[in-house]
Design a protein around this motif. Structure first.
Motif, short mmCIF file in Angstrom:
data_model
loop_
_atom_site.label_atom_id
_atom_site.label_comp_id
_atom_site.label_asym_id
_atom_site.label_seq_id
_atom_site.Cartn_x
_atom_site.Cartn_y
_atom_site.Cartn_z
N TYR A 103 1.04 -1.34 -0.09
CA TYR A 103 0.10 0.15 0.00
C TYR A 103 0.84 1.37 0.06
CZ TYR A 103 -3.30 -3.38 1.19
OH TYR A 103 -4.24 -4.63 1.27
N PHE A 104 2.08 1.10 -0.07
CA PHE A 104 3.05 2.33 -0.03
C PHE A 104 2.47 3.18 -1.31
CE2 PHE A 104 6.92 4.28 -2.15
CZ PHE A 104 6.99 5.24 -1.08
N GLU A 105 2.58 4.44 -1.19
CA GLU A 105 2.25 5.52 -1.96
C GLU A 105 3.63 6.37 -2.21
OE1 GLU A 105 -1.33 7.37 -1.64
OE2 GLU A 105 -2.42 5.68 -1.65
N LYS A 106 4.08 6.76 -3.19
CA LYS A 106 4.85 7.87 -3.46
C LYS A 106 4.46 9.02 -3.21
CE LYS A 106 7.69 5.60 -7.33
NZ LYS A 106 8.52 5.94 -8.64
N PRO A 107 5.48 9.88 -2.92
CA PRO A 107 5.21 11.43 -2.55
C PRO A 107 4.18 12.05 -3.54
CG PRO A 107 7.39 11.08 -2.21
CD PRO A 107 6.92 9.89 -2.83
N ARG A 108 3.46 12.76 -3.27
CA ARG A 108 2.59 13.55 -4.34
C ARG A 108 3.48 14.11 -5.42
NH1 ARG A 108 0.10 19.07 -1.64
NH2 ARG A 108 1.98 19.27 -0.24
N GLN A 109 3.20 14.30 -6.56
CA GLN A 109 3.90 14.89 -7.55
C GLN A 109 3.80 16.50 -7.43
OE1 GLN A 109 6.42 13.99 -9.69
NE2 GLN A 109 6.09 12.10 -8.27
N LEU A 110 4.75 17.24 -7.42
CA LEU A 110 4.74 18.55 -7.18
C LEU A 110 4.19 19.31 -8.68
CD1 LEU A 110 7.75 19.34 -5.18
CD2 LEU A 110 5.77 19.07 -4.14
N VAL A 111 4.76 18.64 -9.62
CA VAL A 111 4.11 18.90 -11.02
C VAL A 111 3.60 17.76 -11.76
CG1 VAL A 111 4.93 19.96 -13.05
CG2 VAL A 111 6.17 20.38 -11.23
N PRO A 112 2.04 17.90 -11.87
CA PRO A 112 1.27 16.98 -12.45
C PRO A 112 1.59 16.79 -13.98
CG PRO A 112 0.18 19.07 -12.39
CD PRO A 112 0.95 19.28 -11.44
N ARG A 113 1.47 15.62 -14.51
CA ARG A 113 1.94 15.24 -15.79
C ARG A 113 1.42 16.15 -16.92
NH1 ARG A 113 1.78 11.59 -20.18
NH2 ARG A 113 3.72 10.48 -20.33
N ASP A 114 0.26 16.90 -16.74
CA ASP A 114 -0.26 17.85 -17.85
C ASP A 114 0.49 18.91 -17.80
OD1 ASP A 114 -1.45 18.44 -15.66
OD2 ASP A 114 -3.24 18.82 -16.38
N LEU A 115 1.23 19.42 -16.72
CA LEU A 115 2.02 20.64 -16.68
C LEU A 115 3.59 20.18 -16.82
CD1 LEU A 115 0.40 22.69 -13.79
CD2 LEU A 115 0.30 22.79 -16.30
N ARG A 116 3.77 19.14 -17.49
CA ARG A 116 5.52 18.80 -18.07
C ARG A 116 5.40 18.89 -19.35
NH1 ARG A 116 5.13 13.11 -14.92
NH2 ARG A 116 4.18 13.87 -13.12
N PHE A 117 6.23 19.70 -19.87
CA PHE A 117 6.46 19.65 -21.30
C PHE A 117 7.81 19.58 -21.55
CE2 PHE A 117 3.18 22.71 -19.64
CZ PHE A 117 2.29 22.67 -20.79
#
Length: 647
Positions: A103-117
């Protein structure tokens, strides 16, 4: 009268040191307001009756932001990255902190995928530009960023640490539209694209918040001489802090180490800082402290070790500290198997321990010390009154309150002793060769227990221990850093970095410090060493490698991965008066559980004791910001510090 002010905002308390030009000190300790920490500063400064000519500040704002503190919203941030590397900050190093936890979850992403260019540019591993960035492409991305109301942008292109040209072109385009831009070649010009990208992203996230906080605070301050403590142990100006807020993450803990190094520059010291939320251990040898170049903010800590893959990696110089979730506010609880546990959750300043009477309903380490008599019913000069009966009732939910309190303190002491071993034994150092300097509001309560656990014979309780980190802000020098990776000629490139800093600071430099990250060819990670002579790099590296790992490889070539230079501008050390009294009688006799037995002990007031006064344990010394517990077999001498030695 003119004065200097140091302000250290911690997770539980906010500390103020007001130092007048004649050396007199006034101390103020108040509970932190996590929703508006700056308001506390304004309130206290408005009560001062001196002309403030300098303010030095350490803050937990950066850490709290990444930990998701209420009222600290992550600003909308985008990432521009080399084509094909869009998901690098999510893929990371494939580290799984808890291997068998489904059930381990990585830290939340500070930049969501749709804001990575992805940007169609490329620099090879030798620093050659294979494809120059297209400015029209950046303009097209800008339109999307504006439509998404992006506030801050990180830029991280492959191998930009060797050739930053494409990043700088991109930055120049972005500057026309955005105020907050974090370029990896300026923030972390080092190899390892994941760590460099993560550092740039964390910096971008923090830039709007830190800039707004500092600008708002500065407007209300009575002086323009306003400086911030960096994690590397030096003061920086607002411009540097706003552009590189990533270097503020461990600013408060760093100040405690600086205070120790300045206060006792000729001793080998283990620094022990226990506050309301965490405990930190570090090492100072003859005024010099160890540096680390990697940190994971917001990650998990296991017995003082940062758990790889649980937080956000940062490549920036930090004072080397081991930190554990052990403070006065650390919560005591039982797990599903009814085993007693301590931490890692803290009650913090709000609601705080049960005994604070602010709505806390879970027993803490402070409650345990109160129940066993090691803590009095009044703190901070009587401004904080503790409710012992409520603490006993709360602890009773876990079992016999006295037995639970004693066992909880033993557990927390073992946890903190591990942190001390981490910065000594695991660095090739013998803790018995050091003195322990204890500070933080809770540090002197536990110092002798830790000393006995790790074999230390001498313990020093600093002046104003509960505010000692704040005092360190007034003792720190100005310190600015630059670095370069894969240097071809060590001496000439060190000189080039020194020239860069000299020009940046307009010649306002007293001396430079040189460091290098070195490894054997084929190794995955480096050791950071001081460089006093470029021709002795291998010798110094192998001495540290032997102390750290227990072996050297004489037949293997070494590789200097990154060099860094600090420009130091000395600040004149302020004159600090330590006042003594002439009253050598105890204020009361209290029943206290020191080891496993209840004994009647004398309780003294530190501010009233004469210089040179000796106390034989068991005893307790109370003062404005802390309480010192003296065990059987230890003797105390009152001086500028309280010096405790074993019989």
């Amino acid at each position: 009268m003119e004065c200097k002010v140091a302000i250290d905002i911690g997770g539980t308390f906010t500390d103020f040191i007001i130092l007048s030009n004649d050396g007199d000190i006034k101390t103020v300790k108040v509970l932190t307001n996590p929703k508006d920490p700056g308001q506390v500063i304004k309130d206290i400064l408005s009560t001062l009756n001196c002309n403030v000519n300098e303010i030095a500040h350490a803050t937990t704002l950066t850490t709290n932001t990444l930990l998701g503190q209420e009222n600290l919203t992550i600003p909308k941030t985008a990432l521009l990255i080399t084509k094909g590397f869009r998901d690098i900050i999510e893929i990371g190093r494939q580290n799984r902190p808890r291997l068998y936890d489904l059930y381990f979850e990585k830290p939340r992403q500070l930049v969501p995928r749709d804001l990575r260019f992805e940007i169609n540019e490329r620099v090879d591993a030798e620093g050659n530009i294979m494809k120059e960035v297209d400015q029209d492409e950046i303009e097209r991305v800008v339109k999307k960023l504006l439509n998404e109301n992006v506030l801050s942008i990180a830029v991280s292109f492959l191998h930009s640490y060797l050739n930053p040209k494409n990043e700088l072109i991109t930055e120049n385009v972005l500057k026309k539209y955005f105020k907050y831009i974090s370029v990896s070649a300026k923030i972390a010009p080092e190899p390892r694209e994941y760590e460099r990208s993560s550092t740039a992203v964390v910096n971008a996230v923090l830039m709007p918040l830190v800039s707004a906080y500092l600008e708002k605070l500065q407007v209300s301050l009575p002086t323009e001489n306003f400086y911030i403590m960096s994690s590397s142990g030096g003061l920086i100006d607002i411009k540097e802090a706003s552009e590189k807020p990533v270097q503020l993450i461990e600013s408060g803990p760093a100040a405690g180490v600086i205070a120790s190094a300045s206060f006792l520059p000729n001793e080998s010291l283990i620094t022990f800082d226990m506050g309301g939320t965490t405990a930190k251990a570090g090492v100072v040898i003859n005024g010099n402290f160890e540096m680390s170049t990697e940190y994971e903010v917001g990650g998990e800590v296991h017995h003082g070790r940062l758990v790889k893959g649980s937080g956000y990696p940062i490549r920036f110089p930090f004072v080397d500290l081991a930190e554990v979730s052990a403070g006065g506010g650390t919560i005591i609880w039982r797990d599903e198997a009814n085993a007693l546990k301590v931490g890692p959750i803290s009650a913090g300043a709000d609601p705080g321990p049960i005994s604070y009477g602010k709505g806390g309903n879970r027993p803490t380490i402070a409650d345990a010390n109160l129940i066993l008599g090691r803590l009095g019913t009044e703190l901070i000069g009587g401004n904080l009154k503790l409710d012992k009966e409520s603490a006993i009732r709360g602890m009773s939910k876990l079992g016999d309150p006295y037995e639970v309190s004693r066992n909880a303190l033993e557990l927390i002491n073992l946890e903190m002793a591990r942190a001390i071993r981490l910065v000594t034994v695991e660095r090739g150092l013998d803790p018995s060769n050091f003195s322990l300097i204890a500070f933080g509001g809770a540090g002197p309560q536990h110092a002798l227990y830790l000393a006995e656990e790790v074999g230390i014979e001498k313990v020093i309780i600093s002046p104003h221990p509960g505010l000692f980190s704040a005092l360190g802000l007034l003792l720190a020098d100005w310190r600015f850093e630059v670095r370069k990776s894969y240097p071809k000629d060590l001496e000439s490139e060190f000189k080039q970095l020194e020239k860069e800093l000299y020009e940046k600071l307009k010649g306002n430099v007293d001396y430079f410090l040189r460091f290098a990250d070195v490894r054997y060819e084929g190794q995955g990670w480096e050791l950071t060493i001081p460089v006093n002579n470029v021709y002795e790099v291998r010798k110094v590296f192998e001495e540290k490698h032997l102390a750290t790992y227990g072996f050297v490889m004489k037949d293997r070539e070494i590789e200097v991965v990154t060099i860094r230079v600090f420009a130091i501008k000395k600040r004149p050390l302020p004159r600090i008066k330590v006042t003594f009294g002439n009253w050598d009688k105890p204020k009361e006799v209290r029943k206290v559980m020191i080891n496993d037995d209840w004994v009647n002990v004398n309780v003294y007031v530190r501010e009233k004791l004469p210089k040179g006064f000796r106390i034989r344990g068991p005893a307790i010394i109370e003062e404005y910001s802390s309480t010192t517990v003296i065990k059987d077999g230890w003797n105390a001498t009152i001086d500028d510090s309280i010096v405790l030695v074993r019989e």
